[in-house]
Write an enzyme that holds these catalytic residues in place. Structure first.
Site, mmCIF file in Angstrom:
data_model
loop_
_atom_site.group_PDB
_atom_site.id
_atom_site.type_symbol
_atom_site.label_atom_id
_atom_site.label_comp_id
_atom_site.label_asym_id
_atom_site.label_seq_id
_atom_site.Cartn_x
_atom_site.Cartn_y
_atom_site.Cartn_z
ATOM 1 N N ALA A 70 0.887 -1.182 0.000
ATOM 2 C CA ALA A 70 0.000 0.000 0.000
ATOM 3 C C ALA A 70 0.915 1.219 0.000
ATOM 4 C CB ALA A 70 -0.900 -0.005 1.222
ATOM 5 N N VAL A 71 1.411 1.563 -1.171
ATOM 6 C CA VAL A 71 2.457 2.571 -1.332
ATOM 7 C C VAL A 71 1.890 3.798 -2.022
ATOM 8 C CG1 VAL A 71 4.646 3.011 -2.553
ATOM 9 C CG2 VAL A 71 4.275 0.829 -1.369
ATOM 10 N N ASP A 159 -3.441 -7.636 -4.463
ATOM 11 C CA ASP A 159 -3.472 -6.199 -4.725
ATOM 12 C C ASP A 159 -4.264 -5.556 -3.596
ATOM 13 O OD1 ASP A 159 -3.614 -5.768 -8.383
ATOM 14 O OD2 ASP A 159 -2.041 -6.462 -7.028
ATOM 15 N N VAL A 160 -4.022 -4.272 -3.348
ATOM 16 C CA VAL A 160 -4.692 -3.608 -2.209
ATOM 17 C C VAL A 160 -5.949 -2.845 -2.632
ATOM 18 C CG1 VAL A 160 -3.516 -1.354 -2.298
ATOM 19 C CG2 VAL A 160 -4.183 -2.357 -0.065
ATOM 20 N N HIS A 181 -8.039 -14.464 -14.443
ATOM 21 C CA HIS A 181 -8.364 -13.035 -14.633
ATOM 22 C C HIS A 181 -9.823 -12.912 -15.099
ATOM 23 C CE1 HIS A 181 -8.306 -8.959 -16.127
ATOM 24 N NE2 HIS A 181 -7.026 -8.800 -15.844
ATOM 25 N N THR A 193 -3.468 -11.830 -23.044
ATOM 26 C CA THR A 193 -2.478 -10.740 -23.216
ATOM 27 C C THR A 193 -1.141 -11.141 -22.593
ATOM 28 O OG1 THR A 193 -3.358 -9.761 -21.178
ATOM 29 C CG2 THR A 193 -4.181 -8.900 -23.276
ATOM 30 N N GLU A 251 2.882 -9.393 -13.730
ATOM 31 C CA GLU A 251 1.792 -10.316 -14.096
ATOM 32 C C GLU A 251 2.210 -11.138 -15.329
ATOM 33 O OE1 GLU A 251 -2.395 -9.170 -15.834
ATOM 34 O OE2 GLU A 251 -2.533 -9.373 -13.639
#
Ligand code: 48C
Length: 300
Positions: A70-71, A159-160, A181, A193, A251
């Site tokens: 969490a930046v 992920d946050v 996904h 992708t 990813e």
């Protein structure tokens, strides 16, 4: 007297049902994502395919880590992430949150249930959001090697900018676990992708691959995540030396790794849902949701 408008309406509904069935058939045929088993016989976790009470018993005493960055401006997502994790993530089990942030003092600690620990770690705030995202792999190589093995059995990386909306429990635990996904749940291989430039360490040749996994939610045994993070971090470094960056950063490297080291368990898109994704009616439970955000604002 025949009520023709009623007749027409009935026919229209019938036609619609028929089209839906046709669509489902075509969709079913093509996409492996809707199955319950992968071609290598790993489970694809869908609601109703397991007995929660059996799994909870199997995992009494299991220690689970949840790793999250969490930046910079993403610090704003941390509180709802943690609060909803307290409500839905591994409830009743031992959980250690590994939160990495450049604003340790700004973290609002949520009320935590027994057996759940919040570890705060300081981390450098890279200038580019891509570098922040990729930095996670480097941190993982360090913490899965030394710090975590003594503290947890399984590690989940997330992920946050997400919130939990339904149970995410020990059904997701396995040696090496990845999540399909949501945008590619029923896509064909050729539309994934993947990184397609042979020069990149994340390259996946046409015709290879199984699913398109999202780097927003994956996990496994600590030493499995160690091996994964080392491979991804090495690939990232190799690409940087050539002054290139994989199309979807870490990813892309994650997807490349998982082609050759296949996950022992695959999570359906119940475990990463994007409200804009198509075919939401196929995913009965949306457990972990991507928050809509203004990327332009949040990443600069
Ligand atoms: O914490 C940050 N800060 C940033 O400035 C950029 C990324 N990140 C971390 O990397 C967050 O944990 C994000 O969830 C993750 C990258 N993922 C995303 O930005 C969207 N979920 C794709």
């Amino acid at each position: 007297m025949i009520d023709w408008s009623k007749k027409v309406a009935e026919k229209a509904t019938e036609l619609e049902q028929c089209e839906k069935k046709l669509l489902l058939n075509t969709v079913e045929k093509k996409s492996m994502g809707l199955n319950a088993l992968t071609p290598w016989l790993a489970p694809i976790v869908w609601d109703g395919t397991y007995d929660m009470s059996i799994l909870d018993k199997q995992h009494s005493g299991t220690r689970i880590g949840l790793f999250v960055f969490a930046v910079k401006k993403y610090i704003r997502f941390l509180q709802p992430f943690l609060e909803t994790a307290e409500r839905y993530f591994m409830v009743g089990h031992k959980v250690t949150y590994y939160v990495f942030t450049d604003k340790v003092d700004g973290v609002v600690k949520p009320k935590m249930a027994d057996g759940r620990i919040l570890q705060l770690h300081n981390v450098v705030a890279d200038q580019r959001w891509q570098d922040v995202s990729m930095r996670r792999m480097e941190i993982l190589t360090v913490f899965t090697k030394k710090h975590m093995p003594n503290e947890i059995d399984y590690l989940v990386c997330a992920d946050v900018d997400m919130v939990f909306k339904d149970r995410v429990g020990v059904e997701i635990l396995g040696d090496l676990v990845a999540t399909i996904h949501p945008a590619f749940l029923i896509s064909e291989l050729k539309h994934f992708t993947y990184e397609r430039r042979p020069i990149s360490a994340a390259y996946i040749p046409d015709g290879e691959g199984d699913f398109y996994y999202m780097a927003a939610f994956y996990g496994g045994k600590v030493d499995e995540i160690y091996k994964l993070s080392v491979a991804c971090q090495n690939g990232i470094i190799e690409d940087k030396k050539k002054n290139i960056e994989a199309v979807w950063q870490e990813e892309s490297h994650l997807n490349r790794y998982l082609v050759y080291y296949k996950p022992t368990k695959v999570l359906s898109s119940e475990y990463i849902w994007n409200t804009n994704a198509p075919y939401g009616d196929l995913v009965k439970k949306k457990r972990f949701i991507i928050l809509n955000k203004n990327n332009q604002e949040i990443r600069n």
